[in-house]
Design an enzyme around this catalytic site. Structure first.
Site, PDB file in Angstrom:
ATOM      1  N   ARG A  36      -5.587  25.139  10.922  1.00 39.07           N
ATOM      2  CA  ARG A  36      -6.127  25.024   9.551  1.00 39.07           C
ATOM      3  C   ARG A  36      -5.959  26.319   8.770  1.00 39.07           C
ATOM      4  O   ARG A  36      -5.759  26.297   7.557  1.00 39.07           O
ATOM      5  CB  ARG A  36      -7.605  24.608   9.595  1.00 39.07           C
ATOM      6  CG  ARG A  36      -7.773  23.127   9.901  1.00 39.07           C
ATOM      7  CD  ARG A  36      -9.210  22.690   9.877  1.00 39.07           C
ATOM      8  NE  ARG A  36      -9.306  21.234   9.840  1.00 39.07           N
ATOM      9  CZ  ARG A  36     -10.424  20.551   9.940  1.00 39.07           C
ATOM     10  NH1 ARG A  36     -11.581  21.195  10.078  1.00 39.07           N
ATOM     11  NH2 ARG A  36     -10.425  19.232   9.901  1.00 39.07           N
ATOM     12  N   LYS A 198     -14.584  -0.132  16.504  1.00 36.38           N
ATOM     13  CA  LYS A 198     -15.550  -1.022  15.849  1.00 36.38           C
ATOM     14  C   LYS A 198     -15.152  -1.444  14.443  1.00 36.38           C
ATOM     15  O   LYS A 198     -14.762  -0.622  13.623  1.00 36.38           O
ATOM     16  CB  LYS A 198     -16.922  -0.329  15.798  1.00 36.38           C
ATOM     17  CG  LYS A 198     -17.522  -0.098  17.170  1.00 36.38           C
ATOM     18  CD  LYS A 198     -18.893   0.528  17.081  1.00 36.38           C
ATOM     19  CE  LYS A 198     -19.562   0.593  18.442  1.00 36.38           C
ATOM     20  NZ  LYS A 198     -20.901   1.187  18.358  1.00 36.38           N
ATOM     21  N   GLY A 355      -8.973  11.499  13.010  1.00 32.49           N
ATOM     22  CA  GLY A 355      -8.931  12.293  14.245  1.00 32.49           C
ATOM     23  C   GLY A 355      -8.190  11.649  15.398  1.00 32.49           C
ATOM     24  O   GLY A 355      -7.243  12.208  15.948  1.00 32.49           O
ATOM     25  N   GLY A 378     -12.786  12.339   7.254  1.00 31.50           N
ATOM     26  CA  GLY A 378     -13.640  11.562   6.350  1.00 31.50           C
ATOM     27  C   GLY A 378     -13.043  11.355   4.968  1.00 31.50           C
ATOM     28  O   GLY A 378     -13.126  10.270   4.400  1.00 31.50           O
TER      29      GLY A 378
END
Length: 397
Positions: A36, A198, A355, A378
């Site tokens: 990063r 999920k 991820g 996110g």
């Protein structure tokens, strides 16, 4: 696109407040993966070349508005200096006020200034206007290069952008252009691969995608829930049986929108979840009662290959099976390699993020050939869900 880039602003002699993501993994105060930090270097160098003084604003960890010494950005200073050889890197032990202002004023024109963790201030995550003003008081121009924090309306990502001339940094610019090519104005047909455990965590995502893409490939544990919704028994497989009605509603929404949903036609099953477990391949509707589905089978991979071959744009989030353990990584690896080959041949624009997705594509050796891999987590998911990202919207003002 309403936002400006570094090319649209005159940076000569200006203090450029640069919001970056340096939330890197650390052990015993040492950075263990500097990826990063390395990714923000082009923006920093560009600001310097254009005569600006880069001052880095960043968060680290979750100190919850308190000073937590082990979450000080001073720990990343050696890694930042290593990524910027020959540059003078200074550290200020606060991100506002006299402590920050003093270091910025005293820095040479070719220096880079790193300010202390913005989240040491309670107002950061609350997007406190006074804190945003205190950040803005330190510089002349604001540049956001942290797409990964763009889904948060914080003082250093949203509030400050409304107070200074603002632009996207090189990393943010590349991300926004890639995302626009994938869902904004894509070449069709568009295929989305959505995997993972999920359905419940990806409802908004699935609901948005069926109205935007031509083909939706569902994999992983989520596919089992869709099989259950169609009255198919899945033995001991991971499945959210209480989400069957929701899965059926998504199928109906897809039909109405002209989106084809692709589920596994054959599956790899095993009696235990471990590497090298004894396994067999059966039809998707023939999972034994004492077994669990751990991967998509070869017929499913062959069917996907045809869908990929006809596509022009691919968006990928989540693996097709239990990719962490062999041999249940086979479907993910094969599909990823094919997407990589088509991209390399110039036949496909491929954008992936999240991820698990990045880990799966790296494991398959396919990541380097994808058009763009987002590490934003996110923010990438919220963009796929069709949500406005506050940090991006603020740059439009």
């Amino acid at each position: 696109m309403g936002w400006k880039t570094l090319d649209d602003l005159d940076l000569q002699g200006k203090v450029v407040l640069l919001r970056v993501d340096v939330n890197v993994p650390m052990e015993d105060g040492i950075v263990t993966d500097a990826t990063r930090i390395e990714k923000i270097v082009p923006t920093i160098e560009d600001v310097l070349e254009k005569g600006g003084k880069p001052v880095l604003l960043a968060h680290f960890g979750r100190p919850k508005g308190k000073v937590v010494p082990e979450m000080s950005l001073e720990h990343i200073l050696p890694a930042l200096e290593k990524a910027l050889p020959g540059r003078h890197v200074l550290f200020a032990d606060d991100s506002i006020g006299e402590a920050a202002s003093h270091v910025i004023k005293g820095a040479r024109p070719d220096s880079v200034v790193l300010l202390e963790n913005t989240r040491f201030h309670a107002g950061e995550e609350k997007n406190d206007p006074e804190l945003a003003k205190a950040f803005a008081a330190l510089g002349d121009i604001y540049v956001n290069d942290a797409f990964s924090a763009a889904h948060r309306a914080h003082a250093s990502t949203e509030g400050i952008a409304r107070l200074l001339p603002s632009a996207a940094g090189r990393l943010m610019e590349a991300e926004l252009r890639a995302l626009d090519a994938a869902l904004g104005k894509p070449e069709r047909p568009v295929v989305a691969v959505v995997g993972g455990a999920k359905v419940s965590t990806k409802l908004d995502l699935l609901g948005n995608l069926v109205t935007k893409v031509d083909h939706l490939v569902i994999g992983g544990g989520m596919a089992n829930t869709f099989l259950v919704a169609q009255g198919i028994e899945v033995g001991k497989s991971l499945a959210e049986r209480d989400m069957a009605d929701t899965a059926r509603a998504i199928i109906e929404k897809a039909k109405a929108a002209g989106c084809t949903i692709h589920l596994p036609v054959d599956v790899v099953v095993a009696r235990e979840f471990r590497a090298g477990a004894a396994n067999e391949t059966v039809a998707a509707d023939a999972c034994p009662a004492d077994a669990m589905i751990l991967d998509a089978g070869p017929q499913t991979v062959a069917a996907l290959a045809k869908v990929f071959a006809e596509a022009k744009t691919l968006i990928w989030n989540g693996p097709l099976g239990a990719f962490e353990i062999e041999p249940f990584d086979a479907a993910t690896n094969a599909a990823a390699k094919q997407a990589a080959d088509l991209t390399r041949e110039g036949k496909l624009v491929s954008v992936a993020g999240g991820g698990d997705t990045v880990a799966a594509l790296n494991k398959a050796g396919a990541a380097q050939d994808f058009t763009y891999i987002s590490t934003a987590g996110g923010a990438f998911l919220e963009w796929m869900e069709g949500k406005d990202l506050p940090g991006v919207i603020a740059l439009n003002n």
